[in-house]
Design an enzyme around this catalytic site. Structure first.
Site, short mmCIF file in Angstrom:
data_model
loop_
_atom_site.label_atom_id
_atom_site.label_comp_id
_atom_site.label_asym_id
_atom_site.label_seq_id
_atom_site.Cartn_x
_atom_site.Cartn_y
_atom_site.Cartn_z
N ASP A 39 0.82 -1.21 0.00
CA ASP A 39 0.00 0.00 0.00
C ASP A 39 0.86 1.27 0.00
OD1 ASP A 39 -2.39 -1.44 0.09
OD2 ASP A 39 -2.38 -1.51 2.27
N TYR A 67 5.34 -8.16 9.13
CA TYR A 67 5.06 -6.72 9.20
C TYR A 67 5.25 -6.21 10.63
CZ TYR A 67 2.59 -7.28 4.70
OH TYR A 67 2.27 -7.56 3.40
N ASP A 81 -6.96 2.34 7.17
CA ASP A 81 -5.64 2.93 7.43
C ASP A 81 -5.80 4.44 7.55
OD1 ASP A 81 -5.16 4.30 4.85
OD2 ASP A 81 -4.96 2.30 4.00
N ARG A 172 -4.06 -4.32 7.69
CA ARG A 172 -5.01 -3.27 8.13
C ARG A 172 -6.39 -3.86 8.44
NH1 ARG A 172 -6.84 -0.61 2.76
NH2 ARG A 172 -5.66 -1.79 1.22
#
Length: 309
Positions: A39, A67, A81, A172
């Site tokens: 993203d 992550y 997000d 997310r």
């Protein structure tokens, strides 16, 4: 001309395609692609294929990813997000123990709904494009796996942690799901992809800051790619036949490692050049039986041939 895999660092802001375009310009080749989008608001490891390396990217999309994420409890946005429009803000009255319990409850498999604003496709269109046009598509949930969560830090409503997930998992969405479990919602405010399979943040290179020769130097040769796949070596006399599309018979094999029927196998010549990827038609253990019985059967079916001359 270099062929192989390049471990790029994508900074916050640019899209994954922007990174691809930058490498295309600097290496002066159109044959560059990525093995799994990241993203724009996120940063971190983005695996690229260069020239013949684009043909093996499908194997990198199936790798686990690690992550580091920071989320804000009580904040709900359209995109899950910080870049999205705020839909609602709530108080979070959960204790630290309750927050940790909610986070760790997601370790294992669960059905996750992809966010409406994502790079996933619906009938050929990217979801984020449809969402911007006001066409919100709710995709059915897909089974994902959270292998491990660690380094949880809680500072009032701001929580960070590291997580290892299966391919196709949206972190997310995971944050939002944790928020739903705590009955206050949550939004990812920072996201860093620290690892894709064996490739780490420490070895990644920011292509926007690097010189062309530096990028070219860091391209991992095809021979060193996909090292988790079994390897076979054929006699040098048969190399040209393989490159021209001939299937692999027992008499061609000089040596082989362990593999099962239907496994993807890397095919090398005697001097170490990667010639092809092939599908095993027999278990490796059975090849010894064929050899004893002098049965020169086809043992590998070619999937991809790499002529990098």
């Amino acid at each position: 001309m270099k062929h192989g895999i390049f471990v790029a660092y994508k900074p916050k802001g640019p899209t994954s395609h922007d990174v691809v375009d930058e490498v295309r310009k600097k290496l002066k080749t159109r044959k560059v692609g990525h093995g799994g989008t990241l993203d724009p608001f996120a940063c971190g490891v983005l695996v690229l294929g260069v020239n013949q390396g684009t043909r093996i990217l499908e194997f990198y999309k199936d790798l686990n990813k690690v992550y580091w994420v920071k989320m804000k409890l009580g904040l709900i946005t359209e995109t899950f997000d910080i870049t999205g429009e705020v839909v609602e803000e709530r108080e979070c009255n959960a204790t630290e123990e309750e927050i940790k319990e909610a986070i760790f409850s997601f370790v294992g498999e669960y059905d996750q709904v992809p966010p409406a604003y994502s790079a996933k496709k619906y009938r050929g269109e990217r979801l984020y494009k449809l969402a911007r046009e006001g066409k919100i598509i709710r995709l059915p949930p897909r089974r994902v796996k959270v292998f491990k969560i660690w380094d949880v830090v809680i500072e009032e409503e701001v929580v960070s942690f590291r997580v290892e997930v299966s391919p196709g998992t949206y972190v997310r969405s995971l944050c939002m799901d944790i928020g739903y479990k705590l009955e206050c919602g949550a939004t990812a405010v920072e996201l860093v992809r620290e690892r894709v399979g064996p490739y780490t943040l420490e070895e990644s290179l920011n292509v926007f800051e690097a010189a062309p020769e530096e990028i070219e130097k860091r391209v991992i040769p095809m021979e060193r790619c996909l090292e988790w796949l079994p390897r076979v070596v054929i006699y040098q006399d048969f190399a040209k036949k393989i490159l021209s599309g001939s299937q692999v018979f027992l008499e061609m094999l000089k040596e082989w490692g362990e593999f099962k029927k239907e496994d993807t196998v890397r095919v090398f010549d005697e001097v170490g050049n990667l010639l092809a990827l092939a599908e095993a038609e027999r278990n490796s253990s059975f090849l010894y039986t064929l050899k004893r019985q002098r049965r020169n059967e086809r043992v590998l079916k070619l999937k991809k041939v790499f002529n990098m001359g």
